[in-house]
Design a protein around this motif. Structure first.
Motif, PDB file in Angstrom:
ATOM      1  N   LEU A 156      -7.491  -2.572  23.471  1.00 37.15           N
ATOM      2  CA  LEU A 156      -8.479  -2.114  22.491  1.00 37.15           C
ATOM      3  C   LEU A 156      -9.452  -3.246  22.149  1.00 37.15           C
ATOM      4  CD1 LEU A 156      -6.150  -0.075  20.103  1.00 37.15           C
ATOM      5  CD2 LEU A 156      -7.974   0.879  21.529  1.00 37.15           C
ATOM      6  N   HIS A 157      -8.902  -4.423  21.888  1.00 41.33           N
ATOM      7  CA  HIS A 157      -9.728  -5.564  21.521  1.00 41.33           C
ATOM      8  C   HIS A 157     -10.677  -5.963  22.645  1.00 41.33           C
ATOM      9  CE1 HIS A 157     -10.547  -9.889  20.692  1.00 41.33           C
ATOM     10  NE2 HIS A 157     -10.602  -9.456  19.444  1.00 41.33           N
ATOM     11  N   SER A 158     -10.198  -5.907  23.893  1.00 41.37           N
ATOM     12  CA  SER A 158     -11.011  -6.324  25.027  1.00 41.37           C
ATOM     13  C   SER A 158     -12.188  -5.382  25.279  1.00 41.37           C
ATOM     14  CB  SER A 158     -10.150  -6.416  26.291  1.00 41.37           C
ATOM     15  OG  SER A 158      -9.767  -5.133  26.754  1.00 41.37           O
ATOM     16  N   HIS A 159     -12.107  -4.176  24.754  1.00 40.81           N
ATOM     17  CA  HIS A 159     -13.215  -3.228  24.872  1.00 40.81           C
ATOM     18  C   HIS A 159     -14.187  -3.322  23.686  1.00 40.81           C
ATOM     19  CE1 HIS A 159     -10.794  -1.432  28.060  1.00 40.81           C
ATOM     20  NE2 HIS A 159     -11.873  -0.766  28.417  1.00 40.81           N
ATOM     21  N   GLY A 160     -14.042  -4.372  22.896  1.00 39.11           N
ATOM     22  CA  GLY A 160     -14.951  -4.574  21.776  1.00 39.11           C
ATOM     23  C   GLY A 160     -14.628  -3.730  20.568  1.00 39.11           C
ATOM     24  N   ILE A 161     -13.423  -3.153  20.524  1.00 37.63           N
ATOM     25  CA  ILE A 161     -13.020  -2.322  19.389  1.00 37.63           C
ATOM     26  C   ILE A 161     -12.460  -3.219  18.293  1.00 37.63           C
ATOM     27  CG2 ILE A 161     -11.390  -0.537  18.643  1.00 37.63           C
ATOM     28  CD1 ILE A 161     -11.665   0.637  21.500  1.00 37.63           C
ATOM     29  N   ARG A 162     -13.003  -3.068  17.102  1.00 43.03           N
ATOM     30  CA  ARG A 162     -12.572  -3.902  15.983  1.00 43.03           C
ATOM     31  C   ARG A 162     -11.282  -3.345  15.400  1.00 43.03           C
ATOM     32  NH1 ARG A 162     -16.120  -5.198  10.621  1.00 43.03           N
ATOM     33  NH2 ARG A 162     -16.351  -2.942  10.685  1.00 43.03           N
ATOM     34  N   LEU A 163     -10.249  -4.188  15.329  1.00 45.21           N
ATOM     35  CA  LEU A 163      -8.943  -3.786  14.824  1.00 45.21           C
ATOM     36  C   LEU A 163      -8.720  -4.354  13.431  1.00 45.21           C
ATOM     37  CD1 LEU A 163      -6.884  -4.525  18.059  1.00 45.21           C
ATOM     38  CD2 LEU A 163      -7.332  -2.254  17.104  1.00 45.21           C
ATOM     39  N   ILE A 164      -8.326  -3.472  12.519  1.00 48.51           N
ATOM     40  CA  ILE A 164      -8.050  -3.883  11.144  1.00 48.51           C
ATOM     41  C   ILE A 164      -6.695  -3.318  10.738  1.00 48.51           C
ATOM     42  CG2 ILE A 164      -8.801  -3.772   8.741  1.00 48.51           C
ATOM     43  CD1 ILE A 164     -11.672  -3.396   9.825  1.00 48.51           C
ATOM     44  N   LEU A 165      -5.800  -4.197  10.325  1.00 52.17           N
ATOM     45  CA  LEU A 165      -4.465  -3.778   9.909  1.00 52.17           C
ATOM     46  C   LEU A 165      -4.479  -3.406   8.431  1.00 52.17           C
ATOM     47  CD1 LEU A 165      -1.567  -3.805  11.303  1.00 52.17           C
ATOM     48  CD2 LEU A 165      -1.129  -5.791   9.857  1.00 52.17           C
ATOM     49  N   VAL A 166      -3.962  -2.226   8.119  1.00 53.00           N
ATOM     50  CA  VAL A 166      -3.817  -1.778   6.731  1.00 53.00           C
ATOM     51  C   VAL A 166      -2.376  -1.318   6.564  1.00 53.00           C
ATOM     52  CG1 VAL A 166      -4.633  -0.244   4.925  1.00 53.00           C
ATOM     53  CG2 VAL A 166      -6.232  -1.071   6.651  1.00 53.00           C
ATOM     54  N   THR A 167      -1.594  -2.081   5.821  1.00 48.50           N
ATOM     55  CA  THR A 167      -0.160  -1.827   5.757  1.00 48.50           C
ATOM     56  C   THR A 167       0.389  -1.940   4.346  1.00 48.50           C
ATOM     57  OG1 THR A 167       2.000  -2.628   6.546  1.00 48.50           O
ATOM     58  CG2 THR A 167       0.258  -4.270   6.313  1.00 48.50           C
ATOM     59  N   LEU A 168       1.419  -1.141   4.071  1.00 46.57           N
ATOM     60  CA  LEU A 168       2.139  -1.253   2.807  1.00 46.57           C
ATOM     61  C   LEU A 168       3.173  -2.376   2.862  1.00 46.57           C
ATOM     62  CD1 LEU A 168       2.659   2.524   1.941  1.00 46.57           C
ATOM     63  CD2 LEU A 168       1.104   0.920   0.833  1.00 46.57           C
ATOM     64  N   ARG A 169       3.367  -2.942   4.032  1.00 45.17           N
ATOM     65  CA  ARG A 169       4.280  -4.082   4.173  1.00 45.17           C
ATOM     66  C   ARG A 169       3.714  -5.263   3.379  1.00 45.17           C
ATOM     67  NH1 ARG A 169       8.243  -6.627   7.894  1.00 45.17           N
ATOM     68  NH2 ARG A 169       8.410  -4.647   9.012  1.00 45.17           N
ATOM     69  N   CYS A 170       4.602  -6.089   2.845  1.00 44.28           N
ATOM     70  CA  CYS A 170       4.175  -7.334   2.204  1.00 44.28           C
ATOM     71  C   CYS A 170       3.282  -8.098   3.172  1.00 44.28           C
ATOM     72  CB  CYS A 170       5.404  -8.157   1.826  1.00 44.28           C
ATOM     73  SG  CYS A 170       5.019  -9.760   1.111  1.00 44.28           S
ATOM     74  N   GLN A 171       2.104  -8.496   2.739  1.00 43.76           N
ATOM     75  CA  GLN A 171       1.122  -9.088   3.638  1.00 43.76           C
ATOM     76  C   GLN A 171       1.641 -10.339   4.332  1.00 43.76           C
ATOM     77  OE1 GLN A 171      -2.961  -8.882   2.538  1.00 43.76           O
ATOM     78  NE2 GLN A 171      -3.441 -10.899   3.374  1.00 43.76           N
ATOM     79  N   LYS A 172       2.375 -11.185   3.605  1.00 42.26           N
ATOM     80  CA  LYS A 172       2.892 -12.416   4.210  1.00 42.26           C
ATOM     81  C   LYS A 172       3.859 -12.094   5.346  1.00 42.26           C
ATOM     82  CE  LYS A 172       2.322 -15.512   0.250  1.00 42.26           C
ATOM     83  NZ  LYS A 172       3.021 -16.422  -0.711  1.00 42.26           N
ATOM     84  N   THR A 177      -3.952   4.452  22.457  1.00 45.27           N
ATOM     85  CA  THR A 177      -4.989   3.609  23.053  1.00 45.27           C
ATOM     86  C   THR A 177      -5.717   4.359  24.162  1.00 45.27           C
ATOM     87  OG1 THR A 177      -3.857   1.547  22.494  1.00 45.27           O
ATOM     88  CG2 THR A 177      -5.397   1.485  24.348  1.00 45.27           C
ATOM     89  N   ASP A 178      -4.966   5.001  25.033  1.00 45.36           N
ATOM     90  CA  ASP A 178      -5.585   5.790  26.107  1.00 45.36           C
ATOM     91  C   ASP A 178      -6.497   6.871  25.540  1.00 45.36           C
ATOM     92  OD1 ASP A 178      -4.309   4.323  28.052  1.00 45.36           O
ATOM     93  OD2 ASP A 178      -2.648   5.734  28.283  1.00 45.36           O
ATOM     94  N   TYR A 179      -6.018   7.527  24.497  1.00 50.52           N
ATOM     95  CA  TYR A 179      -6.804   8.612  23.881  1.00 50.52           C
ATOM     96  C   TYR A 179      -8.098   8.077  23.279  1.00 50.52           C
ATOM     97  CZ  TYR A 179      -8.187  12.147  20.470  1.00 50.52           C
ATOM     98  OH  TYR A 179      -8.908  13.053  19.717  1.00 50.52           O
ATOM     99  N   LEU A 180      -8.010   6.988  22.511  1.00 47.80           N
ATOM    100  CA  LEU A 180      -9.199   6.452  21.845  1.00 47.80           C
ATOM    101  C   LEU A 180     -10.194   5.872  22.838  1.00 47.80           C
ATOM    102  CD1 LEU A 180      -7.711   4.768  18.648  1.00 47.80           C
ATOM    103  CD2 LEU A 180      -9.005   6.898  18.807  1.00 47.80           C
ATOM    104  N   LEU A 181      -9.708   5.217  23.881  1.00 51.42           N
ATOM    105  CA  LEU A 181     -10.624   4.684  24.895  1.00 51.42           C
ATOM    106  C   LEU A 181     -11.346   5.815  25.613  1.00 51.42           C
ATOM    107  CD1 LEU A 181      -8.621   1.722  26.478  1.00 51.42           C
ATOM    108  CD2 LEU A 181     -10.562   1.621  24.894  1.00 51.42           C
ATOM    109  N   ASP A 182     -10.648   6.911  25.855  1.00 48.68           N
ATOM    110  CA  ASP A 182     -11.284   8.060  26.487  1.00 48.68           C
ATOM    111  C   ASP A 182     -12.361   8.639  25.577  1.00 48.68           C
ATOM    112  OD1 ASP A 182     -11.386  10.061  28.666  1.00 48.68           O
ATOM    113  OD2 ASP A 182     -10.720  11.443  27.109  1.00 48.68           O
ATOM    114  N   LYS A 183     -12.061   8.764  24.279  1.00 50.26           N
ATOM    115  CA  LYS A 183     -13.052   9.253  23.318  1.00 50.26           C
ATOM    116  C   LYS A 183     -14.233   8.294  23.231  1.00 50.26           C
ATOM    117  CE  LYS A 183     -12.456  12.158  20.482  1.00 50.26           C
ATOM    118  NZ  LYS A 183     -12.847  13.588  20.386  1.00 50.26           N
ATOM    119  N   PHE A 184     -13.935   7.018  23.225  1.00 48.08           N
ATOM    120  CA  PHE A 184     -14.959   5.974  23.134  1.00 48.08           C
ATOM    121  C   PHE A 184     -15.928   6.058  24.315  1.00 48.08           C
ATOM    122  CE2 PHE A 184     -15.815   1.203  23.509  1.00 48.08           C
ATOM    123  CZ  PHE A 184     -16.742   1.192  22.482  1.00 48.08           C
ATOM    124  N   LYS A 185     -15.365   6.198  25.511  1.00 43.28           N
ATOM    125  CA  LYS A 185     -16.189   6.256  26.709  1.00 43.28           C
ATOM    126  C   LYS A 185     -17.003   7.564  26.764  1.00 43.28           C
ATOM    127  CE  LYS A 185     -13.120   3.256  29.353  1.00 43.28           C
ATOM    128  NZ  LYS A 185     -12.089   3.176  30.404  1.00 43.28           N
TER     129      LYS A 185
END
Length: 268
Positions: free
Chosen positions: A133-149, A254-262
């Motif tokens: 995903l990253h190599s295709h220029g897709i910006r990844l942002i983690l949003v989690t309820l897990r303790c950030q540390k 990932t396969d699904y989103l890259l297909d949509k992206f393309k």
């Protein structure tokens, strides 16, 4: 709730022809942590077994024998995926009345202990999926309820930190286990504001998650969703929240989103 940790994201060697094309619209993917990236099933089941054993021992010390029947992992995890309450899991394990309260309190006490946290493992294929995903220029942002540390430390341990342009987590060690949808919505709102979402095309933003908290948070701001069934919710349970698409794991997402992206950029 916590702030954001932003990182210098350098892509691995790849074909950047899509990224360099001026006709390509950027894509941003908000991704949950527990479930899509990390498998917590062993930790949760071990927590269940230890809390059950501690409950039995505590009452034996009082001269009371509890008719405990420990669930097998597959049965336990299926109940968690169908969002069966811990109280019901305790009942089906032979507990009644006050011992249930003891069991529930013990679960919360030990589920995030360091000796159990090491049981969390990356889901199969996560390295490949995130790097792709990253190599295709897709910006990844983690949003989690897990303790950030905790989330940051695990990502550092696996060399994944550089793939994310932002990490949003909580200060509450219990938030992830409780899976509070309202807290997830607040975190996503913070990420959207700080990552300049409102300057983006809403059609170029997606959320990947494995629980109702992820889907409800994304839907509250009209972000399309990909629900994953490799985490703590089953396909049947997730469908009631009407995700835009359902996949098994981050690889298939990932396969699904890259297909949509393309497809999208081929029409520009």
């Amino acid at each position: 709730m916590s702030g954001v940790a932003a990182y210098d994201c350098q892509s691995p060697p790849c074909d950047r022809s899509d990224r360099n094309s001026p006709s390509v619209a950027p894509l941003t993917v908000f991704c949950d942590f527990d479930g899509p990236i990390v498998d917590v099933s062993k930790r949760y089941y071990t927590t269940y077994k230890l809390a059950l054993a501690d409950t039995q021992s505590a009452y034996q010390a009082k001269g009371i024998t509890l008719p405990i029947q420990q669930l097998e992992k597959q049965q336990f995890w299926q109940m968690k995926q169908d969002r069966v309450a811990d109280e019901e899991i305790a009942l089906r394990s032979g507990l009644q009345g006050e011992p249930i309260k003891f069991f529930l309190a013990r679960v919360l006490e030990i589920v995030n202990q360091p000796l159990l946290l090491h049981l969390d493992k990356l889901q199969p294929g996560v390295h490949w999926a995130l790097a792709t995903l990253h190599s295709h220029g897709i910006r990844l942002i983690l949003v989690t309820l897990r303790c950030q540390k905790q989330a940051e430390q695990i990502l550092r341990n696996y060399g994944l930190t550089r793939l994310f342009s932002g990490i949003y987590g909580t200060y509450d060690h219990q938030a992830a286990y409780r899976n509070n949808a309202q807290v997830k919505q607040q975190l996503l709102a913070q990420a959207l504001t700080e990552q300049d979402f409102f300057s983006l095309n809403p059609q170029s933003v997606w959320m990947i998650g494995d629980t109702e908290a992820d889907l409800l948070a994304a839907q509250s701001v009209s972000i399309p969703t990909v629900a994953l069934t490799c985490g703590i919710r089953s396909y049947r349970y997730l469908q009631q929240f009407q995700p835009n698409h359902t996949c098994y794991d981050l690889l298939t997402a990932t396969d699904y989103l890259l297909d949509k992206f393309k497809q999208k950029n081929n029409h520009l």
